[in-house]
Design a protein around this motif. Sequence first.
Motif, PDB file in Angstrom:
ATOM      1  N   LEU A 108       0.833  -1.206   0.000  1.00 60.95           N
ATOM      2  CA  LEU A 108       0.000   0.000   0.000  1.00 60.95           C
ATOM      3  C   LEU A 108       0.868   1.256   0.000  1.00 60.95           C
ATOM      4  O   LEU A 108       0.558   2.248  -0.674  1.00 60.95           O
ATOM      5  N   LEU A 109       1.956   1.209   0.742  1.00 58.16           N
ATOM      6  CA  LEU A 109       2.897   2.326   0.771  1.00 58.16           C
ATOM      7  C   LEU A 109       3.452   2.579  -0.631  1.00 58.16           C
ATOM      8  O   LEU A 109       3.550   3.728  -1.082  1.00 58.16           O
ATOM      9  N   ALA A 110       3.794   1.503  -1.329  1.00 56.83           N
ATOM     10  CA  ALA A 110       4.320   1.631  -2.689  1.00 56.83           C
ATOM     11  C   ALA A 110       3.275   2.232  -3.634  1.00 56.83           C
ATOM     12  O   ALA A 110       3.589   3.085  -4.470  1.00 56.83           O
ATOM     13  N   LEU A 111       2.029   1.794  -3.495  1.00 57.37           N
ATOM     14  CA  LEU A 111       0.964   2.297  -4.368  1.00 57.37           C
ATOM     15  C   LEU A 111       0.782   3.799  -4.207  1.00 57.37           C
ATOM     16  O   LEU A 111       0.781   4.553  -5.198  1.00 57.37           O
ATOM     17  N   GLU A 112       0.644   4.258  -2.968  1.00 58.88           N
ATOM     18  CA  GLU A 112       0.434   5.695  -2.753  1.00 58.88           C
ATOM     19  C   GLU A 112       1.693   6.498  -3.065  1.00 58.88           C
ATOM     20  O   GLU A 112       1.614   7.637  -3.529  1.00 58.88           O
ATOM     21  N   SER A 113       2.851   5.914  -2.842  1.00 59.39           N
ATOM     22  CA  SER A 113       4.108   6.585  -3.178  1.00 59.39           C
ATOM     23  C   SER A 113       4.205   6.836  -4.678  1.00 59.39           C
ATOM     24  O   SER A 113       4.536   7.941  -5.121  1.00 59.39           O
ATOM     25  N   VAL A 114       3.886   5.827  -5.478  1.00 60.21           N
ATOM     26  CA  VAL A 114       3.943   5.962  -6.938  1.00 60.21           C
ATOM     27  C   VAL A 114       2.871   6.931  -7.420  1.00 60.21           C
ATOM     28  O   VAL A 114       3.130   7.802  -8.256  1.00 60.21           O
ATOM     29  N   ARG A 115       1.675   6.801  -6.883  1.00 62.04           N
ATOM     30  CA  ARG A 115       0.588   7.683  -7.328  1.00 62.04           C
ATOM     31  C   ARG A 115       0.867   9.146  -7.009  1.00 62.04           C
ATOM     32  O   ARG A 115       0.505  10.039  -7.768  1.00 62.04           O
ATOM     33  N   ASN A 116       1.484   9.397  -5.875  1.00 60.56           N
ATOM     34  CA  ASN A 116       1.756  10.773  -5.464  1.00 60.56           C
ATOM     35  C   ASN A 116       3.157  11.234  -5.842  1.00 60.56           C
ATOM     36  O   ASN A 116       3.523  12.370  -5.531  1.00 60.56           O
ATOM     37  N   GLU A 117       3.918  10.348  -6.513  1.00 66.67           N
ATOM     38  CA  GLU A 117       5.315  10.637  -6.849  1.00 66.67           C
ATOM     39  C   GLU A 117       6.050  11.162  -5.619  1.00 66.67           C
ATOM     40  O   GLU A 117       6.652  12.233  -5.604  1.00 66.67           O
ATOM     41  N   CYS A 118       5.983  10.368  -4.580  1.00 72.43           N
ATOM     42  CA  CYS A 118       6.502  10.746  -3.270  1.00 72.43           C
ATOM     43  C   CYS A 118       7.504   9.701  -2.791  1.00 72.43           C
ATOM     44  O   CYS A 118       7.140   8.544  -2.535  1.00 72.43           O
ATOM     45  N   LEU A 119       8.741  10.082  -2.692  1.00 69.06           N
ATOM     46  CA  LEU A 119       9.786   9.195  -2.177  1.00 69.06           C
ATOM     47  C   LEU A 119       9.521   8.914  -0.701  1.00 69.06           C
ATOM     48  O   LEU A 119       9.011   9.772   0.025  1.00 69.06           O
ATOM     49  N   VAL A 120       9.879   7.715  -0.227  1.00 65.97           N
ATOM     50  CA  VAL A 120       9.603   7.321   1.154  1.00 65.97           C
ATOM     51  C   VAL A 120      10.904   7.022   1.890  1.00 65.97           C
ATOM     52  O   VAL A 120      11.757   6.277   1.401  1.00 65.97           O
ATOM     53  N   ILE A 121      11.031   7.622   3.083  1.00 67.96           N
ATOM     54  CA  ILE A 121      12.177   7.391   3.955  1.00 67.96           C
ATOM     55  C   ILE A 121      11.651   6.740   5.230  1.00 67.96           C
ATOM     56  O   ILE A 121      10.705   7.248   5.849  1.00 67.96           O
ATOM     57  N   GLY A 122      12.242   5.621   5.630  1.00 67.92           N
ATOM     58  CA  GLY A 122      11.799   4.930   6.834  1.00 67.92           C
ATOM     59  C   GLY A 122      12.777   5.142   7.976  1.00 67.92           C
ATOM     60  O   GLY A 122      13.950   4.796   7.847  1.00 67.92           O
ATOM     61  N   GLU A 123      12.305   5.711   9.066  1.00 65.18           N
ATOM     62  CA  GLU A 123      13.167   5.910  10.246  1.00 65.18           C
ATOM     63  C   GLU A 123      13.316   4.549  10.921  1.00 65.18           C
ATOM     64  O   GLU A 123      12.443   4.098  11.662  1.00 65.18           O
ATOM     65  N   ASP A 124      14.442   3.880  10.603  1.00 67.06           N
ATOM     66  CA  ASP A 124      14.661   2.501  11.030  1.00 67.06           C
ATOM     67  C   ASP A 124      15.727   2.396  12.113  1.00 67.06           C
ATOM     68  O   ASP A 124      16.579   1.503  12.082  1.00 67.06           O
ATOM     69  N   LEU A 125      15.684   3.308  13.079  1.00 64.26           N
ATOM     70  CA  LEU A 125      16.644   3.288  14.178  1.00 64.26           C
ATOM     71  C   LEU A 125      16.156   2.349  15.279  1.00 64.26           C
ATOM     72  O   LEU A 125      15.018   1.886  15.271  1.00 64.26           O
ATOM     73  N   GLY A 126      17.016   2.090  16.247  1.00 58.93           N
ATOM     74  CA  GLY A 126      16.636   1.233  17.361  1.00 58.93           C
ATOM     75  C   GLY A 126      16.778  -0.238  17.016  1.00 58.93           C
ATOM     76  O   GLY A 126      17.572  -0.630  16.156  1.00 58.93           O
ATOM     77  N   THR A 127      15.983  -1.077  17.687  1.00 61.01           N
ATOM     78  CA  THR A 127      16.040  -2.524  17.476  1.00 61.01           C
ATOM     79  C   THR A 127      15.348  -2.880  16.171  1.00 61.01           C
ATOM     80  O   THR A 127      14.148  -2.664  16.011  1.00 61.01           O
ATOM     81  N   VAL A 128      16.118  -3.422  15.233  1.00 57.27           N
ATOM     82  CA  VAL A 128      15.589  -3.772  13.914  1.00 57.27           C
ATOM     83  C   VAL A 128      15.590  -5.292  13.778  1.00 57.27           C
ATOM     84  O   VAL A 128      16.654  -5.915  13.794  1.00 57.27           O
ATOM     85  N   PRO A 129      14.430  -5.928  13.690  1.00 58.49           N
ATOM     86  CA  PRO A 129      14.383  -7.390  13.594  1.00 58.49           C
ATOM     87  C   PRO A 129      14.997  -7.886  12.290  1.00 58.49           C
ATOM     88  O   PRO A 129      15.004  -7.184  11.277  1.00 58.49           O
ATOM     89  N   ASP A 130      15.520  -9.096  12.333  1.00 58.47           N
ATOM     90  CA  ASP A 130      16.159  -9.689  11.155  1.00 58.47           C
ATOM     91  C   ASP A 130      15.195  -9.707   9.975  1.00 58.47           C
ATOM     92  O   ASP A 130      14.031 -10.085  10.113  1.00 58.47           O
ATOM     93  N   GLY A 131      15.702  -9.304   8.833  1.00 59.32           N
ATOM     94  CA  GLY A 131      14.950  -9.411   7.592  1.00 59.32           C
ATOM     95  C   GLY A 131      14.164  -8.177   7.210  1.00 59.32           C
ATOM     96  O   GLY A 131      13.885  -7.969   6.026  1.00 59.32           O
ATOM     97  N   ILE A 132      13.787  -7.349   8.178  1.00 66.48           N
ATOM     98  CA  ILE A 132      12.960  -6.187   7.844  1.00 66.48           C
ATOM     99  C   ILE A 132      13.747  -5.194   7.006  1.00 66.48           C
ATOM    100  O   ILE A 132      13.184  -4.501   6.150  1.00 66.48           O
ATOM    101  N   ASP A 133      15.074  -5.112   7.208  1.00 70.14           N
ATOM    102  CA  ASP A 133      15.883  -4.190   6.407  1.00 70.14           C
ATOM    103  C   ASP A 133      15.843  -4.571   4.935  1.00 70.14           C
ATOM    104  O   ASP A 133      15.776  -3.705   4.060  1.00 70.14           O
ATOM    105  N   VAL A 134      15.835  -5.865   4.665  1.00 76.03           N
ATOM    106  CA  VAL A 134      15.768  -6.344   3.275  1.00 76.03           C
ATOM    107  C   VAL A 134      14.387  -6.057   2.696  1.00 76.03           C
ATOM    108  O   VAL A 134      14.256  -5.612   1.547  1.00 76.03           O
ATOM    109  N   LEU A 135      13.336  -6.316   3.484  1.00 78.03           N
ATOM    110  CA  LEU A 135      11.976  -6.037   3.026  1.00 78.03           C
ATOM    111  C   LEU A 135      11.809  -4.565   2.653  1.00 78.03           C
ATOM    112  O   LEU A 135      11.247  -4.227   1.608  1.00 78.03           O
TER     113      LEU A 135
END
Length: 730
Positions: free
Chosen positions: A522-549
């Motif tokens: 859903l994030l990708a859909l609205e990002s493309v429709r609005n031509e809006c780049l997305v930045i994820g604040e991924d600080l703190g404890t990051v579970p395995d695999g979410i960085d790849v996702l």
Amino acid sequence: MASSTLDMFMGLKSINPNFVDAWGNPAKVSEENIRNIIGKMGFDAADDSALITHFNEKEKQHWLSPLPPVSVLQKNETYQFEVRLPIDSAADPLIYKITLEDKSEIEQTICATVFPLVATKEISDLEFQCYQVEIAADLPIGYHSLAIYEKDIAEALATMSLIITPSRCYSPEAITQGEKIWGTSVQLYCLKSEANWGIGDFSDLKTLLAKTKENGGDFIGLNPIHALSPSQPDNSSPYSPSSRKWLNILYTDITAVDEFARNKTLQARINSEQFKQELIALRAPEWVDYEGVTALKLTALRELFATLNEGSVKSKKRQAAFNQYVKEKGESLTQQASYDALQFHFLALDANSWGWPVWPEAFQSFQSEASQTWIKENLQEVLFWCYTQWVAELQLQEADKLAKSLGMTLGIYRDLAVGVGISSSEIWANHALYCEHISVGAPPDVLGPLGQSWGLPPIAPEQLQEAAYQPFIELLQSNMSHCGALRIDHVMALLRLWWVPDNASAEKGAYVYYPVEDMLNLLALESVRNECLVIGEDLGTVPDGIDVLLKDAGVYSYKVFFFEQADDGGYISPAHYADQAMATLATHDMPTIKGFWHCEDLHLGRELGLYPKQDVYEGLLRDRLVCKQQILNSLHGHGSLPADYPRDAAFVGMDQTLNFALQVHLAKSTSALLSLQLEDFLEMDKPVNVPGTSNEYRNWQRKLSQNIEPLFENQQIKTLLSDITLARKI
């Protein structure tokens, strides 16, 4: 309670008792804490039979519903989804009708039994079968619906929302072609100018955009500009808003509203000596006077609203545009406006009426008969608050248009907070979505050994799916408008949130998981429709695999220099930063460069009682000295400081040479985006926010140390920005 029952119920509610703590050790939430969380979700966790009854009822509803409420699928040649049918009719052909967003239709007749059987279940003496049905169709990305019909029967057997998405979020072509850009981040209220009313506004934003572009920058990163509570102006945290879909009306420049040019009385008052003195008193202090600013702006906005309604030819044209805006924004705007109107109404009756939880019970929801009657009887007051949102959004839209006309790749980049406060308009209008006796937060970690509870009630994943993700979609649509990028605070919320019951401390919470793949799609859909780049604040404890996702979904990571350390404690080379990332030196929760170097955050924390034990405080000071030495070593090692600059951190104070060298050093990073703080251009030392405090420090109030007009005329700062621009081209 039997563990099997508890496990079954946790699975239903997406509660996971297992997690890895900040030290990398496996940890598990106690059964007692899990029961407490379930209780705060509205269930009697001590009653085994009641939980089983609820589970069985949910399972029955699931099997009796041929289709799920929603399927979110990436664009492909074929699409798979589950269909549940009674065994005696499973072999019957059914008509599958897809109604596209443009109202065109695609029909196929399909027999479910030709597809893989996924599961069977007996419900009320009837056996049901679940099949993985596949449809081949050329579907555009967007919001569609799928219904299944029995032959010759007009009423649909079942309907679901069918959402087709791209696989990745939007990135501007310049960035995908390797261009590295930079911009500045700022708390909009911090801006000082010769024209504003003691708080930064959207006209200041336009000035900042133009000056940044003129000096080689490409974007302005804003704090959340969500709606707060005008009736309680001192509740100023942008991360605990009343609504994340609407705007903070204090950012409106009164003199730039169309009606101002036609209100001669208001113009005369603003030009009076008395009013000028009031503005001087609001502009001069180091801290924003939210009460003073709010009083002036609301008075002026009411006069402008009266001008809109005066009946002249020009006002009628504007009023038609306003009426159209109210119609287009629909019930969501009415909810926000009604809440603000009622807040002032009840505060006038009782100064302790801080929000809907303490209002008379009859008014504690938008949908109640009492609320709806009051809204109808006070329509003009509600429309006034609609007007405040309209003029604010028009000014944000103008700033966005300016950025685009200047040729800025991103222009404005907005920030989406992780939740809303308990007294918010969103909860008042949508009680069924939220778990009101729970707060999201964070488990214990190195920096916060007691964990964190942020006072923000979560949306239940089950409710989100039953609503076909519409609340999340509307949130993205609101926040991706009038900007070129969106930063998602605590992006881990797309996967999981730490839920803390309101009767327990933060370490007694547990993780509740969300359908992350659906959320990212859903994030990708609205990002493309609005031509809006997305930045994820991924600080703190990051579970395995979410960085790849996140990376695969096209979400840009968030790399803070002070956290980017190698195993030996040294700071990684700018050449080793991730390409798909935004690099920054600090955040709103951290000290400025100068504050960090001089340990002002630690000294302040000591004064505020955050480090009551002397040995802990002294240990933090020793650790900071080690970090400072590693920073000096890294900068010297990369030739980012003059060769004769001192090398012993114990004897080096923060000066302009070191400050600016750090910024240019990070500008050489391989990250596509670089964000630097205006505070650091000005060599300020006070933070905007001290995490872990509320009334102990004046969070979200500190202004910049000088007006923005002369800031960009400072030759030393202009040289810094030129050096940063050059470093980004390396």
